[in-house]
Design an enzyme around this catalytic site. Structure first.
Site, short mmCIF file in Angstrom:
data_model
loop_
_atom_site.label_atom_id
_atom_site.label_comp_id
_atom_site.label_asym_id
_atom_site.label_seq_id
_atom_site.Cartn_x
_atom_site.Cartn_y
_atom_site.Cartn_z
N PHE A 105 0.85 -1.19 0.00
CA PHE A 105 0.00 0.00 0.00
C PHE A 105 0.88 1.23 0.00
O PHE A 105 1.91 1.26 0.66
CB PHE A 105 -0.92 -0.18 1.19
CG PHE A 105 -1.22 0.90 2.17
CD1 PHE A 105 -2.55 1.22 2.40
CD2 PHE A 105 -0.25 1.53 2.93
CE1 PHE A 105 -2.89 2.15 3.37
CE2 PHE A 105 -0.60 2.45 3.89
CZ PHE A 105 -1.92 2.77 4.11
N THR A 122 2.95 6.81 2.18
CA THR A 122 4.04 7.69 2.60
C THR A 122 4.84 8.21 1.41
O THR A 122 5.13 7.48 0.46
CB THR A 122 4.96 6.92 3.57
OG1 THR A 122 4.17 6.41 4.62
CG2 THR A 122 6.04 7.80 4.14
N ASN A 127 7.87 13.84 1.50
CA ASN A 127 7.41 15.00 2.29
C ASN A 127 6.01 14.80 2.86
O ASN A 127 5.34 15.78 3.22
CB ASN A 127 7.47 16.27 1.43
CG ASN A 127 8.91 16.64 1.14
OD1 ASN A 127 9.75 16.72 2.05
ND2 ASN A 127 9.23 16.79 -0.13
N ARG A 184 22.56 -18.61 33.71
CA ARG A 184 23.78 -17.82 33.91
C ARG A 184 24.12 -17.69 35.39
O ARG A 184 23.31 -17.18 36.18
CB ARG A 184 23.55 -16.43 33.28
CG ARG A 184 24.62 -15.43 33.56
CD ARG A 184 25.87 -15.68 32.74
NE ARG A 184 26.83 -14.60 32.90
CZ ARG A 184 28.08 -14.67 32.50
NH1 ARG A 184 28.53 -15.78 31.92
NH2 ARG A 184 28.89 -13.65 32.66
N GLY A 235 27.23 -8.80 28.16
CA GLY A 235 28.06 -8.74 26.95
C GLY A 235 27.55 -9.67 25.85
O GLY A 235 27.60 -9.34 24.66
N GLU A 248 3.65 2.87 10.43
CA GLU A 248 2.18 2.92 10.52
C GLU A 248 1.72 3.94 11.56
O GLU A 248 0.73 3.75 12.26
CB GLU A 248 1.58 1.54 10.74
CG GLU A 248 1.94 0.62 9.57
CD GLU A 248 1.09 -0.61 9.44
OE1 GLU A 248 -0.11 -0.53 9.73
OE2 GLU A 248 1.65 -1.64 9.03
N GLU A 285 4.18 9.43 18.44
CA GLU A 285 3.61 10.78 18.59
C GLU A 285 2.27 10.87 17.85
O GLU A 285 1.31 11.46 18.37
CB GLU A 285 4.61 11.82 18.04
CG GLU A 285 5.89 11.96 18.87
CD GLU A 285 6.88 10.79 18.73
OE1 GLU A 285 6.76 9.99 17.77
OE2 GLU A 285 7.77 10.66 19.60
#
Ligand code: CAA
Length: 379
Positions: A123, A126, A129, A268, A340, A363, A367
């Protein structure tokens, strides 16, 4: 209220979980390293009848509900998020607008391609700009006789290299102030249509993310999808469904990270005992379990509302926002618990963390989800 899955949802979960463990998880690390698109997996998903899961049987779909779709996305993403996003976009962004807004003729022509997996769904909204401000579309479709002539660019488009058509937005009229945006179905083999696949991404390396270039692409006017001038609203409505898919992806990745962290913490040993016996690690794992549970419940609730044909815009944004943010947090904590080793590719958790970041962006950014929720609660 009933929190149990139905017999059909349970069956789909069992099928896709086994498939994901056996066929998807084992090559995920190598596909990520080599940036290899999982083409054979999609052939097998088609054989399993998953490619048209929520679409009507008359077009080759399975007529399943949105909760089932979320379950499939979650399980695939747990094994390999690149496979999960490909599937989620295929159904919720590629197939859904045809199903929601297509004429009978368009559904007959395009949905079987989606349901059989012959074409992946894509689709095009976007643009360079027009990202969060999705109504800023610059792609233009000018009428010429019985055709539209389309010129423009789209970016960050999932699946287009494997799609036979893309539904995209274009300005069909403008008075200089307000643009009339329409959705148009464009076959990808049209003259003047180029799909470029050379982004260097942070994660989701095995998924297909493309730019589209349209230079005087001619399509018949009958390729208009839905009502003229309604393209932006149609795509926002489509994105409501897509956001459930992203929420489900986030739950799947977070679940994978949590399971790896729990197993690692138990095995661990430091300071003479398993690190899972330290409260600092226990609290991290407890928070992970709690947040995944909350996120999954919200994804299912949004999916359930959609299935009941009730408004779900707010819930889709809430589930996408919450699940993607806890996924980022959980994958980061999973790396932390691995110390690590977590920074090394072989332990998978660094891949989960890289893949998770996209979910706070694609998507609709976090914000944008907060903007949608704010509007929905009457701000
Ligand atoms: N469903 C149907 N209609 C809706 C709607 C919805 N969910 N949300 C809004 N609308 C309608 C409004 O009612 C309004 O209608 P009227 O003009 O008749 O009043 C119209 O659409 C415009 O609404 P807004 O004024 O709220 O629109 P806006 O311009 O302020 O934008 C926005 C709102 C929330 C920021 C929206 O632009 C948005 O969601 N942006 C993010 C876009 C996005 O998610 N992009 C990612 C796409 S993914 C992709 O392209 C790549 C891929 O393959 C993954």
């Amino acid at each position: 209220m009933n929190f149990d899955l139905t017999a059909e949802q349970n069956m789909i979960q069992k099928t896709i979980r086994e498939f994901s463990e056996e066929e998807v998880a084992k090559g995920a690390l190598e596909r990520d390293r080599s940036k290899t698109f999982p083409k054979e997996i999609f052939q097998k998903l088609a054989d399993l009848g998953m490619m048209g899961l929520p679409f009507p049987e008359e077009y080759g779909g399975a007529g399943a509900d949105t909760i089932s779709f979320a379950i499939v996305v979650e399980e695939l993403s747990k094994a390999c998020a690149s496979t999960g996003i490909t599937y989620s976009a295929h159904i919720s962004l590629g197939g859904a607008p045809i199903h929601l807004f297509g004429t009978k003729k368009q559904k007959e022509e395009y949905l079987p391609l989606i349901c059989s997996g012959q074409s992946l769904g894509a689709f095009g909204l976007t643009e360079p700009n027009a990202g969060s401000d999705a109504s800023g579309t610059k792609t233009k479709a000018i009428e010429q006789g019985d055709s539209f002539i389309i010129n423009g660019n789209k970016c960050f488009i999932t699946n287009a290299s494997y799609a036979e058509f893309v539904a995209l937005t274009a300005v069909t009229n403008s008075d200089g102030k307000k643009s009339e945006i329409s959705a148009i179905i464009v076959p990808t083999n049209s003259k003047g249509f180029t799909v470029i696949d050379n982004y260097e991404k942070m994660g989701l390396h095995a998924s297909n993310t493309t730019e589209l270039v349209l230079e005087n692409v001619q399509v018949p006017k009958e390729n208009l999808l839905g009502e003229r001038g309604q393209g932006f609203k149609q795509f926002l409505q489509t994105l409501d469904g897509g956001r459930i898919g992203i929420g489900a992806m986030a739950v799947g990745i977070a679940q994978a990270a949590y399971e790896k962290a729990l197993a690692y913490a138990k095995g661990r040993k430091q300071f003479g005992k398993s690190i899972s016996s330290f409260q600092a690690i226990q609290f991290k794992l407890a928070d992970m379990a709690m947040k995944i549970e909350l996120a999954r419940n919200m994804v299912y609730k949004a999916a359930w509302l959609k299935d009941q044909k009730r408004p779900f815009t707010k819930e889709a944004s809430i589930c996408k926002l919450y699940a993607s943010e806890i996924c980022m947090e959980i994958t980061s904590q999973a790396v932390q618990i691995h110390g690590g080793n977590g920074y090394m590719q072989d332990y998978h958790v660094e891949r989960y963390m890289r893949d998770a970041k996209l979910l706070e962006i694609g998507e609709g950014t976090s914000e944008v989800q907060r903007m949608v929720i704010a509007k929905q609660i009457g701000c």
